[in-house]
Every structure is written in structure tokens, then in C-alpha cells.
Enzyme design. Structure first.
Site, mmCIF file in Angstrom:
data_model
loop_
_atom_site.group_PDB
_atom_site.id
_atom_site.type_symbol
_atom_site.label_atom_id
_atom_site.label_comp_id
_atom_site.label_asym_id
_atom_site.label_seq_id
_atom_site.Cartn_x
_atom_site.Cartn_y
_atom_site.Cartn_z
ATOM 1 N N HIS A 22 -92.945 -13.135 -113.985
ATOM 2 C CA HIS A 22 -92.070 -14.259 -113.649
ATOM 3 C C HIS A 22 -92.219 -14.603 -112.168
ATOM 4 O O HIS A 22 -92.146 -13.744 -111.308
ATOM 5 C CB HIS A 22 -90.620 -13.876 -113.964
ATOM 6 C CG HIS A 22 -89.638 -14.915 -113.577
ATOM 7 N ND1 HIS A 22 -88.430 -14.600 -113.022
ATOM 8 C CD2 HIS A 22 -89.682 -16.263 -113.657
ATOM 9 C CE1 HIS A 22 -87.750 -15.707 -112.783
ATOM 10 N NE2 HIS A 22 -88.500 -16.739 -113.151
ATOM 11 N N ASP A 64 -91.237 -21.896 -114.806
ATOM 12 C CA ASP A 64 -90.066 -21.255 -114.213
ATOM 13 C C ASP A 64 -88.934 -22.273 -114.063
ATOM 14 O O ASP A 64 -89.069 -23.255 -113.340
ATOM 15 C CB ASP A 64 -90.452 -20.677 -112.851
ATOM 16 C CG ASP A 64 -89.408 -19.747 -112.272
ATOM 17 O OD1 ASP A 64 -88.270 -19.721 -112.782
ATOM 18 O OD2 ASP A 64 -89.731 -19.038 -111.305
ATOM 19 N N MET A 74 -102.147 -31.861 -106.074
ATOM 20 C CA MET A 74 -102.605 -32.123 -104.714
ATOM 21 C C MET A 74 -102.410 -33.601 -104.378
ATOM 22 O O MET A 74 -102.740 -34.473 -105.189
ATOM 23 C CB MET A 74 -104.084 -31.759 -104.574
ATOM 24 C CG MET A 74 -104.632 -31.891 -103.162
ATOM 25 S SD MET A 74 -106.429 -31.632 -103.069
ATOM 26 C CE MET A 74 -106.541 -29.895 -103.464
ATOM 27 N N TYR A 113 -104.132 -25.743 -100.918
ATOM 28 C CA TYR A 113 -105.108 -24.661 -100.781
ATOM 29 C C TYR A 113 -104.412 -23.329 -100.505
ATOM 30 O O TYR A 113 -104.763 -22.300 -101.083
ATOM 31 C CB TYR A 113 -106.098 -24.950 -99.648
ATOM 32 C CG TYR A 113 -107.165 -25.972 -99.932
ATOM 33 C CD1 TYR A 113 -107.405 -26.461 -101.214
ATOM 34 C CD2 TYR A 113 -107.960 -26.451 -98.899
ATOM 35 C CE1 TYR A 113 -108.400 -27.391 -101.447
ATOM 36 C CE2 TYR A 113 -108.965 -27.388 -99.127
ATOM 37 C CZ TYR A 113 -109.177 -27.848 -100.408
ATOM 38 O OH TYR A 113 -110.167 -28.770 -100.636
#
Length: 144
Positions: A22, A64, A74, A113
Site C-alpha cells: 500500500h 490508493d 507528465m 522523473y
């Protein structure tokens, strides 16, 4: 073969998904992404698109719901508000598997990144569309 498991989920990818806990992140990235240089664990699925892989992953992995954001794309360099067609595909996949409560957040290229570098794993796909990159945060499976 396994019942009810998307055949795009390779043995290596299934092992990674099952090993994640998790709050761990997994990055699904396009063919231009420097995955080999960044990955702690690398899974290569060169012949597949990022959207197909994202769809397969979300067929078995929950996002989640304990955090404000659990999926990131991105940002387009030089135009943070720009939309690419693949972004809507990512949104539709998330909605199909997780409902409309989850949004696709965005991260500046270098922030993306950095988050990918710290991800549990990176899945490198053959995606040729630009900005075909997404990071997903694993949630919990609840008893029914």
C-alpha cells in the site's frame, strides 16, 4: 493461462504487482522514457501501449484512496495546460476501474522523473505517443 487475469500481465509484472505494498508507486512509461537508467525494478513490455498496460494493471490493482492524488501524468513541456489525447484515455481507464473519484494529476517533467525514480517499479512499454507516461499509487484490497 489463468482465469480472469488479463493476458498482458506478464509473470514478471504480476510478481511486481503482488510484491508492492500500500502506497507504493508503479510508473508505466512510453518508449522514449529513460526507464532503464531510472528503474529500481524494470519490467519491459515493448510491444504494448501504455494505455493497454495501464488498463491491465488497474484490472487487478486498486488505486490508493487514502491520499488526495493516486495517479499522475507528465505535463507537456512548455505548456503546462496542454492536453494530449492519451491523457483522456488514461482518465477513462481510471474511471472504468476506480470510478470518478480519482483524478489524473500532473507533474512537471523533472518532478515526474524524480517520482518515477523512487517508484517500486517502472514498466517500459512500446508506447509511441508523446507523454504516454503515468504513475499509479497502489491502494488496499478490502474484504468484501
Amino acid at each position: 493461462m489463468l482465469k480472469n487475469i488479463d493476458p498482458l500481465l506478464s509473470p514478471d509484472l504480476l510478481m511486481v504487482l503482488r510484491s508492492m505494498g500500500h502506497g507504493d508507486d508503479i510508473a508505466i512509461v512510453d518508449a522514449n522514457f529513460p526507464a532503464a537508467a531510472m528503474a529500481r525494478r524494470l519490467v519491459r513490455l515493448d510491444g504494448l501501449t501504455a494505455t493497454d498496460v495501464t488498463n491491465a494493471i488497474l484490472s487487478v490493482m486498486p488505486l490508493d484512496d487514502f491520499v488526495l492524488e493516486a495517479a499522475w501524468r507528465m505535463e507537456v513541456v512548455g505548456d503546462t495546460q496542454a492536453e494530449q489525447p492519451i491523457f483522456d484515455e488514461f482518465r477513462a481507464i481510471i474511471a472504468r476501474h476506480e470510478g470518478s473519484n480519482f483524478r489524473l494529476a500532473s507533474l512537471e517533467r523533472f518532478a515526474f522523473y524524480e517520482q518515477a525514480k523512487s517508484a517500486y517499479a517502472i514498466v517500459s512499454t512500446g508506447e509511441r505517443r508523446l507523454y504516454g507516461n503515468i504513475i499509479l499509487k497502489k491502494g488496499v484490497v478490502r474484504d468484501r
